[in-house]
Motif scaffolding. Structure first.
Motif, PDB file in Angstrom:
ATOM      1  N   LEU A  62       5.076  55.139  -4.734  1.00 28.83           N
ATOM      2  CA  LEU A  62       4.755  55.905  -5.927  1.00 28.83           C
ATOM      3  C   LEU A  62       5.211  55.136  -7.149  1.00 28.83           C
ATOM      4  N   GLN A  63       4.343  55.036  -8.115  1.00 31.01           N
ATOM      5  CA  GLN A  63       4.698  54.353  -9.351  1.00 31.01           C
ATOM      6  C   GLN A  63       4.623  55.382 -10.472  1.00 31.01           C
ATOM      7  N   LEU A  64       5.780  55.944 -10.817  1.00 35.64           N
ATOM      8  CA  LEU A  64       5.850  56.990 -11.823  1.00 35.64           C
ATOM      9  C   LEU A  64       5.409  56.464 -13.178  1.00 35.64           C
ATOM     10  N   ALA A  65       4.594  57.239 -13.868  1.00 31.29           N
ATOM     11  CA  ALA A  65       4.090  56.902 -15.203  1.00 31.29           C
ATOM     12  C   ALA A  65       3.326  55.583 -15.211  1.00 31.29           C
ATOM     13  N   GLY A  66       2.670  55.293 -14.112  1.00 29.22           N
ATOM     14  CA  GLY A  66       1.863  54.074 -14.044  1.00 29.22           C
ATOM     15  C   GLY A  66       2.676  52.799 -14.190  1.00 29.22           C
ATOM     16  N   GLY A  67       3.966  52.878 -13.957  1.00 27.87           N
ATOM     17  CA  GLY A  67       4.827  51.710 -14.074  1.00 27.87           C
ATOM     18  C   GLY A  67       5.357  51.461 -15.478  1.00 27.87           C
ATOM     19  N   ALA A  68       5.011  52.351 -16.419  1.00 32.59           N
ATOM     20  CA  ALA A  68       5.490  52.184 -17.796  1.00 32.59           C
ATOM     21  C   ALA A  68       7.004  52.356 -17.850  1.00 32.59           C
ATOM     22  N   ARG A  69       7.646  51.619 -18.736  1.00 34.13           N
ATOM     23  CA  ARG A  69       9.083  51.811 -18.974  1.00 34.13           C
ATOM     24  C   ARG A  69       9.271  53.076 -19.774  1.00 34.13           C
ATOM     25  N   LEU A  70      10.127  53.957 -19.294  1.00 29.64           N
ATOM     26  CA  LEU A  70      10.379  55.212 -19.986  1.00 29.64           C
ATOM     27  C   LEU A  70      11.606  55.045 -20.861  1.00 29.64           C
ATOM     28  N   LEU A  71      11.448  55.341 -22.161  1.00 28.26           N
ATOM     29  CA  LEU A  71      12.534  55.195 -23.120  1.00 28.26           C
ATOM     30  C   LEU A  71      12.734  56.491 -23.888  1.00 28.26           C
ATOM     31  N   VAL A  72      13.997  56.816 -24.174  1.00 32.16           N
ATOM     32  CA  VAL A  72      14.337  57.919 -25.066  1.00 32.16           C
ATOM     33  C   VAL A  72      15.300  57.349 -26.086  1.00 32.16           C
ATOM     34  N   ASP A  73      14.913  57.426 -27.364  1.00 29.93           N
ATOM     35  CA  ASP A  73      15.708  56.849 -28.450  1.00 29.93           C
ATOM     36  C   ASP A  73      16.014  55.373 -28.199  1.00 29.93           C
ATOM     37  N   GLY A  74      15.030  54.663 -27.653  1.00 28.69           N
ATOM     38  CA  GLY A  74      15.167  53.236 -27.411  1.00 28.69           C
ATOM     39  C   GLY A  74      15.963  52.869 -26.169  1.00 28.69           C
ATOM     40  N   LYS A  75      16.465  53.868 -25.440  1.00 29.70           N
ATOM     41  CA  LYS A  75      17.259  53.595 -24.240  1.00 29.70           C
ATOM     42  C   LYS A  75      16.421  53.895 -23.003  1.00 29.70           C
ATOM     43  N   PRO A  76      16.429  52.982 -22.018  1.00 26.29           N
ATOM     44  CA  PRO A  76      15.611  53.198 -20.819  1.00 26.29           C
ATOM     45  C   PRO A  76      16.124  54.369 -19.981  1.00 26.29           C
ATOM     46  N   ILE A  77      15.181  55.063 -19.356  1.00 21.96           N
ATOM     47  CA  ILE A  77      15.483  56.161 -18.435  1.00 21.96           C
ATOM     48  C   ILE A  77      15.311  55.624 -17.021  1.00 21.96           C
ATOM     49  N   ASP A  78      16.357  55.688 -16.233  1.00 21.80           N
ATOM     50  CA  ASP A  78      16.293  55.277 -14.833  1.00 21.80           C
ATOM     51  C   ASP A  78      15.925  56.514 -14.011  1.00 21.80           C
ATOM     52  N   VAL A  79      14.677  56.577 -13.549  1.00 26.36           N
ATOM     53  CA  VAL A  79      14.201  57.777 -12.853  1.00 26.36           C
ATOM     54  C   VAL A  79      14.958  58.030 -11.555  1.00 26.36           C
ATOM     55  N   SER A  80      15.517  56.994 -10.939  1.00 24.21           N
ATOM     56  CA  SER A  80      16.239  57.184  -9.684  1.00 24.21           C
ATOM     57  C   SER A  80      17.556  57.932  -9.881  1.00 24.21           C
ATOM     58  N   GLU A  81      17.986  58.063 -11.130  1.00 21.84           N
ATOM     59  CA  GLU A  81      19.234  58.765 -11.427  1.00 21.84           C
ATOM     60  C   GLU A  81      18.987  60.133 -12.063  1.00 21.84           C
ATOM     61  N   ARG A  82      17.755  60.593 -12.075  1.00 23.05           N
ATOM     62  CA  ARG A  82      17.402  61.851 -12.717  1.00 23.05           C
ATOM     63  C   ARG A  82      16.820  62.831 -11.709  1.00 23.05           C
ATOM     64  N   SER A  83      16.892  64.103 -12.047  1.00 20.46           N
ATOM     65  CA  SER A  83      16.275  65.142 -11.223  1.00 20.46           C
ATOM     66  C   SER A  83      14.875  65.433 -11.755  1.00 20.46           C
ATOM     67  N   LEU A  84      13.986  65.791 -10.853  1.00 20.84           N
ATOM     68  CA  LEU A  84      12.630  66.163 -11.227  1.00 20.84           C
ATOM     69  C   LEU A  84      12.503  67.663 -11.034  1.00 20.84           C
ATOM     70  N   TRP A  85      12.380  68.396 -12.145  1.00 27.80           N
ATOM     71  CA  TRP A  85      12.320  69.854 -12.117  1.00 27.80           C
ATOM     72  C   TRP A  85      10.938  70.319 -11.674  1.00 27.80           C
ATOM     73  N   LYS A  86      10.905  71.023 -10.565  1.00 28.71           N
ATOM     74  CA  LYS A  86       9.668  71.582 -10.010  1.00 28.71           C
ATOM     75  C   LYS A  86       8.562  70.536  -9.860  1.00 28.71           C
ATOM     76  N   GLY A  87       8.943  69.269  -9.706  1.00 27.89           N
ATOM     77  CA  GLY A  87       7.966  68.206  -9.543  1.00 27.89           C
ATOM     78  C   GLY A  87       7.150  67.936 -10.788  1.00 27.89           C
ATOM     79  N   VAL A  88       7.633  68.406 -11.952  1.00 25.85           N
ATOM     80  CA  VAL A  88       6.835  68.336 -13.176  1.00 25.85           C
ATOM     81  C   VAL A  88       7.552  67.628 -14.320  1.00 25.85           C
ATOM     82  N   MET A  89       8.823  67.960 -14.535  1.00 27.64           N
ATOM     83  CA  MET A  89       9.539  67.427 -15.699  1.00 27.64           C
ATOM     84  C   MET A  89      10.783  66.673 -15.255  1.00 27.64           C
ATOM     85  N   LEU A  90      11.005  65.509 -15.867  1.00 29.20           N
ATOM     86  CA  LEU A  90      12.120  64.649 -15.514  1.00 29.20           C
ATOM     87  C   LEU A  90      13.311  64.928 -16.424  1.00 29.20           C
ATOM     88  N   GLN A  91      14.467  65.080 -15.798  1.00 25.93           N
ATOM     89  CA  GLN A  91      15.713  65.334 -16.530  1.00 25.93           C
ATOM     90  C   GLN A  91      15.907  64.280 -17.622  1.00 25.93           C
TER      91      GLN A  91
END
Length: 138
Positions: free
Chosen positions: A71-100
């Motif tokens: 699975l390639q989340l977000a098509g492989g795009a780098r996810l950033l919040v306020d310029g800081k990368p989000i490591d999806v492996s360290e986050r919870s996925l709420w109801k399979g829809v929204m990433l912590q």
């Protein structure tokens, strides 16, 4: 109960199917002590058991077969919040829809066969309900 090796897979998160259980009944079953989970390759299936490639015979009521999934989340795009990368492996996925810790984003993650439309429709309805709730509650 030891969680190795059955819950310490050889692949990284998002390189395999994840065990998602929205109602938590899978985990409740594990806590009951009446359930065993074995992760191994199946060599043969018999009337009431399976034999694994490692030679272990396991009595079964239910067999869940899976294959590798990449699975390639977000098509492989780098996810950033306020310029800081989000490591999806360290986050919870709420109801399979929204990433912590990833605000204002929702994902439609479903298999690309059979029930894609139903899953996408269910996800859309959940997001709309959430947006309406946020609008009503300010």
């Amino acid at each position: 109960m030891s969680i190795d090796p059955d819950f310490k897979p050889p692949r990284s998160p998002w390189e395999q199917r994840l065990c998602l259980c929205p109602e938590g009944d899978f985990y409740k079953s594990l806590q009951s002590g009446k359930v065993n989970v074995v992760t191994d390759h199946i060599s043969s299936v018999n009337a009431h058991s399976v034999t694994t490639d490692s030679g272990k015979t396991v009595d079964t009521n239910i067999i869940i077969t899976v294959t590798g999934l990449r699975l390639q989340l977000a098509g492989g795009a780098r996810l950033l919040v306020d310029g800081k990368p989000i490591d999806v492996s360290e986050r919870s996925l709420w109801k399979g829809v929204m990433l912590q810790d990833l605000p204002n984003a929702a994902f439609v993650i479903r298999y690309t066969i059979a029930l894609w439309t139903l899953g996408a429709d269910t996800t859309a309805k959940l997001v709309v309900r959430l947006l309406k709730h946020m609008d009503i509650n300010g």
